[in-house]
Write an enzyme that holds these catalytic residues in place. Structure first.
Site, PDB file in Angstrom:
ATOM      1  N   ASP A 154      -3.874  -7.969  -0.863  1.00  0.00           N
ATOM      2  CA  ASP A 154      -3.622  -8.934   0.192  1.00  0.00           C
ATOM      3  C   ASP A 154      -4.895  -9.240   1.119  1.00  0.00           C
ATOM      4  O   ASP A 154      -5.541  -8.162   1.333  1.00  0.00           O
ATOM      5  CB  ASP A 154      -2.411  -8.201   1.236  1.00  0.00           C
ATOM      6  CG  ASP A 154      -2.754  -6.811   1.395  1.00  0.00           C
ATOM      7  OD1 ASP A 154      -3.307  -6.807   2.685  1.00  0.00           O
ATOM      8  OD2 ASP A 154      -2.579  -5.787   0.852  1.00  0.00           O
TER       9      ASP A 154
ATOM     10  N   GLU B 144       4.286  -2.450  12.267  1.00  0.00           N
ATOM     11  CA  GLU B 144       3.159  -1.468  12.456  1.00  0.00           C
ATOM     12  C   GLU B 144       3.214  -0.543  13.871  1.00  0.00           C
ATOM     13  O   GLU B 144       2.813   0.688  13.681  1.00  0.00           O
ATOM     14  CB  GLU B 144       2.069  -1.441  12.073  1.00  0.00           C
ATOM     15  CG  GLU B 144       1.821  -2.094  10.442  1.00  0.00           C
ATOM     16  CD  GLU B 144       0.297  -2.617  10.248  1.00  0.00           C
ATOM     17  OE1 GLU B 144      -0.663  -1.903  10.866  1.00  0.00           O
ATOM     18  OE2 GLU B 144       0.073  -3.445   9.657  1.00  0.00           O
TER      19      GLU B 144
END
Length: 252
Positions: free
Chosen positions: A56, A148
């Protein structure tokens, strides 16, 4: 103060400082220096028994030499899929997204796009911004929500915001989005069965195996991979299944 007392105090300070330094700065990353008894690839010890690999990326990876990267669609650890950062919050698009997203398709990688969630920004605004930015088509991976931080919201508020984004994006693309977060964050803030219905992409670095007990689809196992064609260190991932099972997850 007697000399021996000063010496004992100094020794105690050194011991405490050394222990603290190890606990906070060395221990979390000790896996990087462990001997690799398995197979090594892309500069790290690769997880065992996984046949589908991917990366990613975002602007942090710098320049991508796509022809060179495409050479690694085959080999011992073939890279089949690439997730790219598309958006963040309600109005920020990653500088490299459009070019990388198009190039990934040109060079026949399975591509995916993710949104970095900011809990303090309206969830519907974030979802609609992602939808306007990312034209997913047949053969692409489902959209991804990267969660997150809490944004100082309590658990119930955070869960409501996350569910709002997921519902809006699912309604648009007609597929359940992938939920990305660390296993500790998921266990602490997104442990509701509601979120277990979404494909889970777990972030868990420098360990030999996933410690999360629930089902998961992708594992981001390191952030220090070195892949030819990618200028800077990159996250490496594996898919928890076969190539055929990965294909079944793609948009129809």
């Amino acid at each position: 103060m007697p000399v021996w007392v000063r010496n004992v105090l100094a020794l105690c300070i050194i011991v405490v400082f050394s222990a603290s330094f190890y606990w906070f700065f060395i221990r979390p990353y000790a896996y990087r220096w462990k001997p690799c008894y398995g197979l090594k690839g892309y500069g790290v010890c690769m997880p065992c028994d996984f046949e589908v690999h991917g990366v990613d990326m975002s602007h942090y990876q710098g320049h991508i030499d796509w022809p060179r990267l495409a050479e690694h669609r085959a080999g011992e650890f073939p890279i089949r899929f690439i997730f790219m950062k598309a958006t963040e919050g309600g109005d920020h698009q990653d500088d490299t997204f459009r070019q990388n997203f198009d190039s990934a398709k040109t060079y026949r990688f399975i591509r995916g796009a993710y949104h970095y969630f900011l809990p303090r920004t309206d969830a519907l605004k974030q979802a609609d911004f992602f939808i306007r930015t990312v034209p997913l088509t047949a053969g692409d991976l489902p959209p991804v929500l990267d969660v997150e931080t809490t944004g100082k919201k309590d658990k119930a508020e955070l869960q409501a915001c996350v569910k709002t984004w997921l519902d809006r994006v699912e309604a648009h693309y007609g597929v359940k989005p992938i939920l990305y977060t660390s296993y500790k964050f998921k266990m602490r803030y997104l442990d509701s069965p509601v979120f277990d219905a979404y494909p889970y992409w777990i972030a868990h670095y420098y360990v030999d195996s996933v410690r999360y007990q629930g089902p998961w689809h992708f594992w981001q196992h390191t952030d220090v991979g070195t892949v030819p064609g990618i200028e800077k260190e990159v996250d490496l991932n594996v898919f928890n299944g076969t190539s055929a099972q990965l294909d079944s997850l793609l948009l129809k």
